[in-house]
Scaffold this motif. Sequence first.
Motif, PDB file in Angstrom:
ATOM      1  N   LYS A   9      37.875  23.459  -6.977  1.00  0.00           N
ATOM      2  CA  LYS A   9      38.004  23.444  -5.516  1.00  0.00           C
ATOM      3  C   LYS A   9      37.129  22.354  -4.913  1.00  0.00           C
ATOM      4  O   LYS A   9      37.549  21.632  -4.010  1.00  0.00           O
ATOM      5  CB  LYS A   9      37.634  24.813  -4.922  1.00  0.00           C
ATOM      6  N   ILE A  10      35.922  22.250  -5.409  1.00  0.00           N
ATOM      7  CA  ILE A  10      35.009  21.217  -4.902  1.00  0.00           C
ATOM      8  C   ILE A  10      35.546  19.826  -5.212  1.00  0.00           C
ATOM      9  O   ILE A  10      35.544  18.941  -4.352  1.00  0.00           O
ATOM     10  CB  ILE A  10      33.591  21.410  -5.482  1.00  0.00           C
ATOM     11  N   ALA A  11      36.049  19.635  -6.421  1.00  0.00           N
ATOM     12  CA  ALA A  11      36.580  18.322  -6.813  1.00  0.00           C
ATOM     13  C   ALA A  11      37.791  17.947  -5.965  1.00  0.00           C
ATOM     14  O   ALA A  11      37.914  16.804  -5.495  1.00  0.00           O
ATOM     15  CB  ALA A  11      36.946  18.321  -8.294  1.00  0.00           C
ATOM     16  N   PHE A  12      38.699  18.905  -5.735  1.00  0.00           N
ATOM     17  CA  PHE A  12      39.886  18.612  -4.938  1.00  0.00           C
ATOM     18  C   PHE A  12      39.500  18.392  -3.470  1.00  0.00           C
ATOM     19  O   PHE A  12      40.024  17.493  -2.810  1.00  0.00           O
ATOM     20  CB  PHE A  12      40.925  19.731  -5.069  1.00  0.00           C
ATOM     21  N   ALA A  13      38.571  19.196  -2.955  1.00  0.00           N
ATOM     22  CA  ALA A  13      38.105  19.021  -1.575  1.00  0.00           C
ATOM     23  C   ALA A  13      37.494  17.637  -1.395  1.00  0.00           C
ATOM     24  O   ALA A  13      37.732  16.960  -0.384  1.00  0.00           O
ATOM     25  CB  ALA A  13      37.096  20.109  -1.212  1.00  0.00           C
ATOM     26  N   ARG A  17      38.908  14.834   1.123  1.00  0.00           N
ATOM     27  CA  ARG A  17      37.986  14.305   2.135  1.00  0.00           C
ATOM     28  C   ARG A  17      37.914  12.773   2.055  1.00  0.00           C
ATOM     29  O   ARG A  17      37.958  12.087   3.071  1.00  0.00           O
ATOM     30  CB  ARG A  17      36.601  14.928   1.945  1.00  0.00           C
ATOM     31  N   ARG A  18      37.813  12.244   0.831  1.00  0.00           N
ATOM     32  CA  ARG A  18      37.771  10.777   0.666  1.00  0.00           C
ATOM     33  C   ARG A  18      39.068  10.131   1.130  1.00  0.00           C
ATOM     34  O   ARG A  18      39.061   9.078   1.757  1.00  0.00           O
ATOM     35  CB  ARG A  18      37.512  10.410  -0.788  1.00  0.00           C
ATOM     36  N   ALA A  19      40.189  10.764   0.820  1.00  0.00           N
ATOM     37  CA  ALA A  19      41.488  10.230   1.235  1.00  0.00           C
ATOM     38  C   ALA A  19      41.586  10.191   2.758  1.00  0.00           C
ATOM     39  O   ALA A  19      42.056   9.206   3.336  1.00  0.00           O
ATOM     40  CB  ALA A  19      42.620  11.074   0.651  1.00  0.00           C
ATOM     41  N   LEU A  20      41.103  11.249   3.406  1.00  0.00           N
ATOM     42  CA  LEU A  20      41.114  11.284   4.877  1.00  0.00           C
ATOM     43  C   LEU A  20      40.173  10.235   5.458  1.00  0.00           C
ATOM     44  O   LEU A  20      40.515   9.543   6.425  1.00  0.00           O
ATOM     45  CB  LEU A  20      40.710  12.675   5.381  1.00  0.00           C
ATOM     46  N   ASP A  21      38.982  10.115   4.878  1.00  0.00           N
ATOM     47  CA  ASP A  21      38.021   9.103   5.347  1.00  0.00           C
ATOM     48  C   ASP A  21      38.604   7.700   5.220  1.00  0.00           C
ATOM     49  O   ASP A  21      38.466   6.878   6.125  1.00  0.00           O
ATOM     50  CB  ASP A  21      36.708   9.197   4.569  1.00  0.00           C
ATOM     51  N   ALA A  74      48.318  11.656  -9.707  1.00  0.00           N
ATOM     52  CA  ALA A  74      47.595  12.017 -10.926  1.00  0.00           C
ATOM     53  C   ALA A  74      46.106  12.203 -10.655  1.00  0.00           C
ATOM     54  O   ALA A  74      45.451  13.035 -11.294  1.00  0.00           O
ATOM     55  CB  ALA A  74      47.817  10.959 -12.006  1.00  0.00           C
ATOM     56  N   THR A  75      45.567  11.451  -9.705  1.00  0.00           N
ATOM     57  CA  THR A  75      44.149  11.589  -9.355  1.00  0.00           C
ATOM     58  C   THR A  75      43.884  12.973  -8.768  1.00  0.00           C
ATOM     59  O   THR A  75      42.894  13.626  -9.104  1.00  0.00           O
ATOM     60  CB  THR A  75      43.731  10.494  -8.356  1.00  0.00           C
ATOM     61  N   ALA A  76      44.785  13.426  -7.903  1.00  0.00           N
ATOM     62  CA  ALA A  76      44.639  14.762  -7.321  1.00  0.00           C
ATOM     63  C   ALA A  76      44.818  15.823  -8.404  1.00  0.00           C
ATOM     64  O   ALA A  76      44.079  16.818  -8.439  1.00  0.00           O
ATOM     65  CB  ALA A  76      45.659  14.962  -6.212  1.00  0.00           C
ATOM     66  N   PHE A  77      45.781  15.609  -9.294  1.00  0.00           N
ATOM     67  CA  PHE A  77      46.012  16.569 -10.369  1.00  0.00           C
ATOM     68  C   PHE A  77      44.786  16.676 -11.266  1.00  0.00           C
ATOM     69  O   PHE A  77      44.427  17.761 -11.724  1.00  0.00           O
ATOM     70  CB  PHE A  77      47.233  16.177 -11.194  1.00  0.00           C
ATOM     71  N   THR A  78      44.135  15.547 -11.512  1.00  0.00           N
ATOM     72  CA  THR A  78      42.917  15.556 -12.326  1.00  0.00           C
ATOM     73  C   THR A  78      41.837  16.389 -11.635  1.00  0.00           C
ATOM     74  O   THR A  78      41.161  17.198 -12.267  1.00  0.00           O
ATOM     75  CB  THR A  78      42.415  14.121 -12.562  1.00  0.00           C
ATOM     76  N   ALA A  79      41.683  16.191 -10.321  1.00  0.00           N
ATOM     77  CA  ALA A  79      40.686  16.964  -9.570  1.00  0.00           C
ATOM     78  C   ALA A  79      40.997  18.457  -9.644  1.00  0.00           C
ATOM     79  O   ALA A  79      40.087  19.284  -9.697  1.00  0.00           O
ATOM     80  CB  ALA A  79      40.653  16.500  -8.121  1.00  0.00           C
ATOM     81  N   LEU A  80      42.283  18.794  -9.658  1.00  0.00           N
ATOM     82  CA  LEU A  80      42.679  20.194  -9.725  1.00  0.00           C
ATOM     83  C   LEU A  80      42.631  20.758 -11.146  1.00  0.00           C
ATOM     84  O   LEU A  80      42.815  21.960 -11.343  1.00  0.00           O
ATOM     85  CB  LEU A  80      44.099  20.354  -9.161  1.00  0.00           C
ATOM     86  N   GLY A  81      42.400  19.874 -12.139  1.00  0.00           N
ATOM     87  CA  GLY A  81      42.335  20.317 -13.522  1.00  0.00           C
ATOM     88  C   GLY A  81      43.697  20.631 -14.100  1.00  0.00           C
ATOM     89  O   GLY A  81      43.814  21.386 -15.062  1.00  0.00           O
TER      90      GLY A  81
END
Length: 146
Positions: A9-13, A17-21, A74-81
Amino acid sequence: MTETANARKIAFATFVRRALDDARAMRAWSGTEVSRRTGVSRQTINRWVRGDWASDPEAERVVAFCEGLGLNPATAFTALGWDRTTPPRSAPTPPPMDPDVEALLRRLVDPNVSEAEKFHIRETIRYLAYRPTLPADVGKRGRQAG
């Protein structure tokens, strides 16, 4: 909640957050604009940023969010594990680039072009991209008169 689930959750958040920034800094997009461009509601995006979800986000929404921002899902998928062994979807072939648009893009990345000029280019593009579409017969009206 397990440590692994919390870490995901922290990794995906952090990813969201970075994508929004980046969208705010590079494109001057508001949260509403990001939501409009990605098709993911502001409420969903805000829950992702807070890590406030009981079950994993829907893959389709994650992909829509990433594609709307020009990011690799794939970057988001990695963050989600999520399983990274599946082959990535091939990106659609972009349409041919208009030479004038290509020239504008080159100016936007040229370090010799002032930030003020880049700002004006972006504002003009934004204006043209979102103005209402004129009916197809508007140009013919003037020629038919008289």
